[in-house]
Design an enzyme around this catalytic site. Structure first.
Site, PDB file in Angstrom:
ATOM      1  N   LYS A 116      10.523   1.431   6.073  1.00  0.00           N
ATOM      2  CA  LYS A 116       8.132   1.512   5.515  1.00  0.00           C
ATOM      3  C   LYS A 116       8.458   2.164   4.494  1.00  0.00           C
ATOM      4  CE  LYS A 116       4.316   5.345   6.101  1.00  0.00           C
ATOM      5  NZ  LYS A 116       4.505   6.415   6.688  1.00  0.00           N
ATOM      6  N   ASP A 154       1.953   2.034   9.480  1.00  0.00           N
ATOM      7  CA  ASP A 154       1.713   4.115  10.062  1.00  0.00           C
ATOM      8  C   ASP A 154       1.013   4.642  11.114  1.00  0.00           C
ATOM      9  OD1 ASP A 154      -0.758   4.175   9.229  1.00  0.00           O
ATOM     10  OD2 ASP A 154      -0.551   5.501   7.000  1.00  0.00           O
TER      11      ASP A 154
END
Ligand code: SF4
Length: 233
Positions: free
Chosen positions: A134, A152
């Site tokens: 991420k 997310d």
């Protein structure tokens, strides 16, 4: 939600391949200001901000980095102070011991392997200690060279509600989105879902009645306008 209702909702909005471009275009028009909320002035500050943002809010990170970036300007600076001093300087972002360890490991590797610069390639970013997919995705995307799609909590929730994925795991969700979203939108797409998730498609109380996607969304709570419902009116 009953199974037949879900099926009916999916049929009403049509296949995701036909919906994805209108979804992105409407969100682009709706959230023209959708950009990353973290504040940074260069690649090193971007990387540090994203590393600090794990398990906390962007507002909180910005509050901490305002001072941090005046004190720590180069990778060397993060290694020049005692561990406890760096821990104290980032304490307010939470998980500060683990984050300090990751930051120091990353800075050491930047100096040893990358001439003190933040590498451009995803594979190199992923080799840095404490830099997960991420984080690497956000850094690469912010430099305009997205190699993936950041997933997310907002991106996960909205992708599921919009019927773009049935997966729960972020890696699998990203895989579905990469197959679906045209590449030119990979940078913007997560920001659009994040802002839409904050402003309209709120976790507990989605505001479907004012949502620009309500005719493209199988989870919409607004009753679809169909010939049958017209006839009833
Ligand atoms: S219609 Fe409702 S559930 Fe669907 S994206 Fe909009 S706010 Fe979210």
């Amino acid at each position: 939600m009953a199974r037949s209702y879900v099926k009916e909702a999916r049929r009403r909005v049509g296949p995701k391949r036909a919906r994805i471009v209108p979804i992105v275009e409407r969100l682009l028009a709706e959230h023209e200001d959708a950009t990353i909320a973290l504040k940074f002035r260069n690649d090193l500050e971007l990387l540090v901000s994203v590393m600090l943002s794990a398990q906390t809010t962007d507002v909180n990170v910005n509050r901490v980095t305002e001072r941090l970036f005046e004190k720590y300007r180069r990778p060397e600076d993060y290694l020049a102070v005692p561990v406890e001093e760096l821990e104290n300087d980032i304490r307010a972002t939470g998980f500060f011991r683990q984050k300090t360890k990751s930051l120091r490991g990353t800075m050491a590797m930047l100096l040893e392997e990358f001439d003190g610069e933040v590498p451009a390639r995803m594979v190199d970013l992923l080799s840095l200690p404490g830099v997960a997919r991420k984080t690497a995705n956000v850094v690469v995307a912010e430099r305009g060279q997205a190699e993936g799609i950041v997933v997310d909590t907002h991106v996960r929730r909205l992708s599921q509600r919009l019927g773009l994925t049935r997966q729960e795991d972020p890696v699998k969700i990203e895989r579905d989105l990469i197959r679906l979203v045209p590449r030119e939108y990979w940078n913007a797409f997560p920001h659009l879902l994040i802002w839409h998730g904050r402003r309209v498609c709120i976790a507990r109380t989605p505001r479907c009645e004012v949502c620009v996607l309500n005719d493209l969304c199988p989870a919409s709570r607004v009753e679809a306008v169909t010939p049958a419902s017209h006839a009833r009116a």
